[in-house]
Design a protein around this motif. Sequence first.
Motif, PDB file in Angstrom:
ATOM      1  N   PHE A  62       0.817  -1.215   0.000  1.00  0.00           N
ATOM      2  CA  PHE A  62       0.000   0.000   0.000  1.00  0.00           C
ATOM      3  C   PHE A  62       0.850   1.264   0.000  1.00  0.00           C
ATOM      4  CE2 PHE A  62      -3.987   2.097   0.821  1.00  0.00           C
ATOM      5  CZ  PHE A  62      -3.691   3.164   1.653  1.00  0.00           C
ATOM      6  N   SER A  63       1.899   1.285   0.803  1.00  0.00           N
ATOM      7  CA  SER A  63       2.675   2.515   1.004  1.00  0.00           C
ATOM      8  C   SER A  63       3.473   2.927  -0.231  1.00  0.00           C
ATOM      9  CB  SER A  63       3.607   2.363   2.206  1.00  0.00           C
ATOM     10  OG  SER A  63       4.504   1.293   1.990  1.00  0.00           O
ATOM     11  N   TYR A  64       3.581   2.053  -1.231  1.00  0.00           N
ATOM     12  CA  TYR A  64       4.313   2.382  -2.449  1.00  0.00           C
ATOM     13  C   TYR A  64       3.452   3.118  -3.474  1.00  0.00           C
ATOM     14  CZ  TYR A  64       8.031  -0.922  -1.062  1.00  0.00           C
ATOM     15  OH  TYR A  64       9.037  -1.581  -0.421  1.00  0.00           O
ATOM     16  N   TYR A  65       2.154   3.180  -3.221  1.00  0.00           N
ATOM     17  CA  TYR A  65       1.205   3.616  -4.236  1.00  0.00           C
ATOM     18  C   TYR A  65       0.576   4.964  -3.907  1.00  0.00           C
ATOM     19  CZ  TYR A  65       1.364  -0.952  -6.430  1.00  0.00           C
ATOM     20  OH  TYR A  65       1.783  -2.083  -7.087  1.00  0.00           O
ATOM     21  N   ILE A  66       0.468   5.805  -4.917  1.00  0.00           N
ATOM     22  CA  ILE A  66      -0.371   6.991  -4.823  1.00  0.00           C
ATOM     23  C   ILE A  66      -1.816   6.520  -4.830  1.00  0.00           C
ATOM     24  CG2 ILE A  66      -1.103   9.086  -6.020  1.00  0.00           C
ATOM     25  CD1 ILE A  66       1.759   9.198  -7.193  1.00  0.00           C
ATOM     26  N   MET A  67      -2.625   7.105  -3.962  1.00  0.00           N
ATOM     27  CA  MET A  67      -4.027   6.704  -3.840  1.00  0.00           C
ATOM     28  C   MET A  67      -4.925   7.850  -4.277  1.00  0.00           C
ATOM     29  SD  MET A  67      -4.009   3.642  -2.800  1.00  0.00           S
ATOM     30  CE  MET A  67      -2.898   2.483  -2.050  1.00  0.00           C
ATOM     31  N   ALA A  68      -5.978   7.501  -4.980  1.00  0.00           N
ATOM     32  CA  ALA A  68      -6.887   8.522  -5.470  1.00  0.00           C
ATOM     33  C   ALA A  68      -8.330   8.029  -5.409  1.00  0.00           C
ATOM     34  CB  ALA A  68      -6.532   8.900  -6.906  1.00  0.00           C
ATOM     35  N   TRP A  69      -9.221   8.994  -5.394  1.00  0.00           N
ATOM     36  CA  TRP A  69     -10.654   8.731  -5.554  1.00  0.00           C
ATOM     37  C   TRP A  69     -11.119   9.375  -6.856  1.00  0.00           C
ATOM     38  CZ3 TRP A  69     -13.587   5.576  -2.626  1.00  0.00           C
ATOM     39  CH2 TRP A  69     -13.123   5.220  -1.352  1.00  0.00           C
ATOM     40  N   TYR A  70     -11.883   8.628  -7.630  1.00  0.00           N
ATOM     41  CA  TYR A  70     -12.514   9.122  -8.833  1.00  0.00           C
ATOM     42  C   TYR A  70     -14.023   8.983  -8.674  1.00  0.00           C
ATOM     43  CZ  TYR A  70      -8.171   9.247 -11.544  1.00  0.00           C
ATOM     44  OH  TYR A  70      -6.916   9.545 -12.019  1.00  0.00           O
TER      45      TYR A  70
ATOM     46  N   ALA B 181      -6.505  13.055  -4.640  1.00  0.00           N
ATOM     47  CA  ALA B 181      -5.383  12.121  -4.611  1.00  0.00           C
ATOM     48  C   ALA B 181      -4.482  12.460  -3.431  1.00  0.00           C
ATOM     49  CB  ALA B 181      -4.599  12.179  -5.914  1.00  0.00           C
ATOM     50  N   VAL B 182      -3.777  11.447  -2.942  1.00  0.00           N
ATOM     51  CA  VAL B 182      -2.865  11.649  -1.819  1.00  0.00           C
ATOM     52  C   VAL B 182      -1.562  10.912  -2.113  1.00  0.00           C
ATOM     53  CG1 VAL B 182      -3.861   9.698  -0.537  1.00  0.00           C
ATOM     54  CG2 VAL B 182      -2.608  11.473   0.691  1.00  0.00           C
TER      55      VAL B 182
ATOM     56  N   GLY C 280       1.620  13.230   2.686  1.00  0.00           N
ATOM     57  CA  GLY C 280       1.996  14.615   2.892  1.00  0.00           C
ATOM     58  C   GLY C 280       1.471  15.592   1.862  1.00  0.00           C
ATOM     59  N   ARG C 281       1.105  15.088   0.705  1.00  0.00           N
ATOM     60  CA  ARG C 281       0.597  15.960  -0.356  1.00  0.00           C
ATOM     61  C   ARG C 281      -0.751  15.458  -0.837  1.00  0.00           C
ATOM     62  NH1 ARG C 281       5.201  15.247  -4.463  1.00  0.00           N
ATOM     63  NH2 ARG C 281       5.368  13.318  -3.278  1.00  0.00           N
TER      64      ARG C 281
ATOM     65  N   PHE D 272     -14.251  18.252   0.715  1.00  0.00           N
ATOM     66  CA  PHE D 272     -13.792  16.868   0.809  1.00  0.00           C
ATOM     67  C   PHE D 272     -12.363  16.826   1.337  1.00  0.00           C
ATOM     68  CE2 PHE D 272     -16.522  14.846  -2.836  1.00  0.00           C
ATOM     69  CZ  PHE D 272     -17.666  15.399  -2.280  1.00  0.00           C
ATOM     70  N   THR D 273     -12.053  15.762   2.062  1.00  0.00           N
ATOM     71  CA  THR D 273     -10.696  15.547   2.557  1.00  0.00           C
ATOM     72  C   THR D 273     -10.296  14.100   2.318  1.00  0.00           C
ATOM     73  OG1 THR D 273     -10.997  17.204   4.308  1.00  0.00           O
ATOM     74  CG2 THR D 273      -9.159  15.671   4.550  1.00  0.00           C
ATOM     75  N   ILE D 274      -9.155  13.916   1.664  1.00  0.00           N
ATOM     76  CA  ILE D 274      -8.631  12.568   1.443  1.00  0.00           C
ATOM     77  C   ILE D 274      -7.539  12.301   2.468  1.00  0.00           C
ATOM     78  CG2 ILE D 274      -6.907  13.330  -0.264  1.00  0.00           C
ATOM     79  CD1 ILE D 274      -7.397  10.662  -1.734  1.00  0.00           C
TER      80      ILE D 274
END
Length: 116
Positions: A29-37, A50-51, A56-57, A68-70
């Motif tokens: 999990f920690s290697y991947y950028i995560m996003a909601w579409y 996206a996070v 941190g970003r 909204f908050t990711i």
Amino acid sequence: QVQLVESGGGLVQPGGSLRLSCTTAGFTFSYYIMAWYRQPRGKARELVAAVSTDGGRTNYADSVKGRFTISRDNGKSTRYLHMNSLKPEDTAVYSCHAYSTFGDYWGQGTQVTVSS
């Protein structure tokens, strides 16, 4: 086996709140950028938020900024989308997405309906 499972969708009145969760398994999990579409019926899919890998970003669509908050919890391999002040135009199927140089994965989606 890679799995991304969304939960937390449903019917909410305008002005209400929901929290979506996306629990993952089968990859680091920690290697991947995560996003909601999201994809409203009859319309194209759009990036909501996206996070970065360390949380941190973040990046948000203009239409959801301030509402909204990711976030992500690398210890639980889970990311969240906190949605406040929901509007009827937020109605859509919301999907989680994980991507990196190692892979690109999608969840099945969860329906969010904002209606009185």
